[in-house]
Scaffold this motif. Sequence first.
Motif, PDB file in Angstrom:
ATOM      1  N   ASP A  82       7.145  -7.300   9.263  1.00  0.00           N
ATOM      2  CA  ASP A  82       6.611  -5.988   8.886  1.00  0.00           C
ATOM      3  C   ASP A  82       5.699  -6.107   7.674  1.00  0.00           C
ATOM      4  OD1 ASP A  82       6.519  -3.065   9.054  1.00  0.00           O
ATOM      5  OD2 ASP A  82       7.707  -3.096   7.218  1.00  0.00           O
ATOM      6  N   THR A  83       6.073  -6.953   6.719  1.00  0.00           N
ATOM      7  CA  THR A  83       5.237  -7.167   5.523  1.00  0.00           C
ATOM      8  C   THR A  83       3.879  -7.723   5.919  1.00  0.00           C
ATOM      9  OG1 THR A  83       7.216  -7.598   4.189  1.00  0.00           O
ATOM     10  CG2 THR A  83       5.101  -8.352   3.305  1.00  0.00           C
ATOM     11  N   ALA A  96      -3.097  -5.143   8.325  1.00  0.00           N
ATOM     12  CA  ALA A  96      -3.657  -3.873   8.783  1.00  0.00           C
ATOM     13  C   ALA A  96      -4.629  -3.271   7.769  1.00  0.00           C
ATOM     14  CB  ALA A  96      -2.529  -2.878   9.062  1.00  0.00           C
ATOM     15  N   LEU A  97      -4.635  -3.768   6.538  1.00  0.00           N
ATOM     16  CA  LEU A  97      -5.516  -3.216   5.506  1.00  0.00           C
ATOM     17  C   LEU A  97      -6.974  -3.601   5.714  1.00  0.00           C
ATOM     18  CD1 LEU A  97      -3.271  -3.839   2.367  1.00  0.00           C
ATOM     19  CD2 LEU A  97      -3.664  -1.668   3.564  1.00  0.00           C
ATOM     20  N   GLY A  98      -7.226  -4.661   6.464  1.00  0.00           N
ATOM     21  CA  GLY A  98      -8.600  -5.091   6.691  1.00  0.00           C
ATOM     22  C   GLY A  98      -8.695  -6.608   6.701  1.00  0.00           C
ATOM     23  N   ASN A 104       0.829  -1.211   0.000  1.00  0.00           N
ATOM     24  CA  ASN A 104       0.000   0.000   0.000  1.00  0.00           C
ATOM     25  C   ASN A 104       0.864   1.262   0.000  1.00  0.00           C
ATOM     26  OD1 ASN A 104      -2.544   1.240  -0.092  1.00  0.00           O
ATOM     27  ND2 ASN A 104      -2.614   1.478   2.136  1.00  0.00           N
ATOM     28  N   GLY A 105       1.970   1.191  -0.723  1.00  0.00           N
ATOM     29  CA  GLY A 105       2.853   2.342  -0.852  1.00  0.00           C
ATOM     30  C   GLY A 105       3.842   2.522   0.272  1.00  0.00           C
ATOM     31  N   GLU A 106       3.781   1.691   1.309  1.00  0.00           N
ATOM     32  CA  GLU A 106       4.692   1.815   2.435  1.00  0.00           C
ATOM     33  C   GLU A 106       5.798   0.772   2.314  1.00  0.00           C
ATOM     34  OE1 GLU A 106       2.883   1.815   6.265  1.00  0.00           O
ATOM     35  OE2 GLU A 106       1.128   2.954   5.599  1.00  0.00           O
ATOM     36  N   PRO A 107       7.061   1.190   2.308  1.00  0.00           N
ATOM     37  CA  PRO A 107       8.177   0.236   2.201  1.00  0.00           C
ATOM     38  C   PRO A 107       8.144  -0.785   3.332  1.00  0.00           C
ATOM     39  CG  PRO A 107       8.948   2.487   1.897  1.00  0.00           C
ATOM     40  CD  PRO A 107       7.528   2.590   2.360  1.00  0.00           C
ATOM     41  N   VAL A 108       8.553  -2.006   3.033  1.00  0.00           N
ATOM     42  CA  VAL A 108       8.549  -3.076   4.032  1.00  0.00           C
ATOM     43  C   VAL A 108       9.968  -3.355   4.497  1.00  0.00           C
ATOM     44  CG1 VAL A 108       6.441  -4.128   3.176  1.00  0.00           C
ATOM     45  CG2 VAL A 108       8.635  -4.872   2.244  1.00  0.00           C
ATOM     46  N   VAL A 117     -10.025  -8.041   1.385  1.00  0.00           N
ATOM     47  CA  VAL A 117      -9.575  -6.679   1.116  1.00  0.00           C
ATOM     48  C   VAL A 117      -8.567  -6.677  -0.035  1.00  0.00           C
ATOM     49  CG1 VAL A 117      -7.602  -6.733   2.712  1.00  0.00           C
ATOM     50  CG2 VAL A 117      -8.794  -4.569   2.266  1.00  0.00           C
ATOM     51  N   GLU A 118      -8.552  -5.590  -0.787  1.00  0.00           N
ATOM     52  CA  GLU A 118      -7.558  -5.417  -1.845  1.00  0.00           C
ATOM     53  C   GLU A 118      -6.202  -5.085  -1.222  1.00  0.00           C
ATOM     54  OE1 GLU A 118      -8.183  -5.817  -5.095  1.00  0.00           O
ATOM     55  OE2 GLU A 118     -10.315  -6.245  -4.765  1.00  0.00           O
ATOM     56  N   VAL A 119      -5.153  -5.743  -1.705  1.00  0.00           N
ATOM     57  CA  VAL A 119      -3.805  -5.549  -1.162  1.00  0.00           C
ATOM     58  C   VAL A 119      -2.894  -5.028  -2.265  1.00  0.00           C
ATOM     59  CG1 VAL A 119      -1.826  -6.632  -0.053  1.00  0.00           C
ATOM     60  CG2 VAL A 119      -4.135  -7.389   0.528  1.00  0.00           C
ATOM     61  N   PRO A 120      -2.574  -3.733  -2.259  1.00  0.00           N
ATOM     62  CA  PRO A 120      -1.652  -3.183  -3.259  1.00  0.00           C
ATOM     63  C   PRO A 120      -0.198  -3.501  -2.882  1.00  0.00           C
ATOM     64  CG  PRO A 120      -3.133  -1.492  -2.343  1.00  0.00           C
ATOM     65  CD  PRO A 120      -3.174  -2.675  -1.430  1.00  0.00           C
TER      66      PRO A 120
END
Length: 323
Positions: A278-279, A285-287, A269-273, A291-294
Amino acid sequence: MPSLPEWNVPTAVRPRAADYEFDLDRALSAVVGLHAIIPSDGFTANTLGVERAGNGVLIDDGLVLTIGYLITEAEKVWLHVGEGRVVEGHALGFDQDSGFGLVQAFAPLDLPVLPLGASSAVTVGDRVVVGGIGGRARSVAARVAARQEFAGYWEYLLDDAIFTQPSHPNWGGTGLISARGELIGIGSLQIERERGGNNEQLNMMVPIDLLKPVLEDLRRFGRVNRPARPWLGMYSSEIDDNIVVVGIAPKGPAARAELKTGDVILAVNGEPVRGAADTYRKIWALGPAGVEVPLTLLSGGATFDVVLHSSDRAKFLKAPQLH
């Protein structure tokens, strides 16, 4: 009738009754053998096998706690309770998040129950017993070697796993017994770590405190009564500080999105892992599942974005059958 393999723990690492203040033999008699048969077309058949054997611990009347991968999709389960006696059981429940599995026996086991302790009270260096079916000859006198986070390549994470040493050779479903004679964990894996220039083997144990909030749900519903975490169906590994896809589950979200082994996950979701744990946390955390996972991936030297439609992992598994 299925049988368990014959083996023994080396004498030097077996527990001695005199070293413990509880009734060691009584505690170990709560550990049973477990043998499960999985249909050949099961989702986990190719990765975990169609015949699985390990251990379990009696925690209530006819209720055996084990590690879930032994009984996932099982169509038949037998419990070996000593002296050649075998009781059929049913794969009652499986918690995807912790990894715990429950088996309900179809007949009385006539064994003592091992009480649940508090895994939060366990510290590094504590003396413990890793109990397997067969009493002291198949159990290990161990110590807690570490307590730390554990991220599994199959989208699995424990915030505070227990690691013991020396390693039990038949670790799956073993009972981790505290110095108070209480169950504080269930055996899941054997891992290696480098220490002082040598490789040493440890057992990873799932802490029993993770069971307490979900036990009643597992008994009633077969799973935890809350929305499932999003599952992508990919196996990943940390390689040179990168999160690399090393396998793809057939027909899962990653396969549908045409991810490939060797792809590197750069961001969720645009946040570096930063690491596998952490990944996973960023994905979860997206749902809930669905849920869609970018994801931002590096593949073949090119960086690109892809959106995966996550799934509930349980929907890919065959439901256990009552007999």
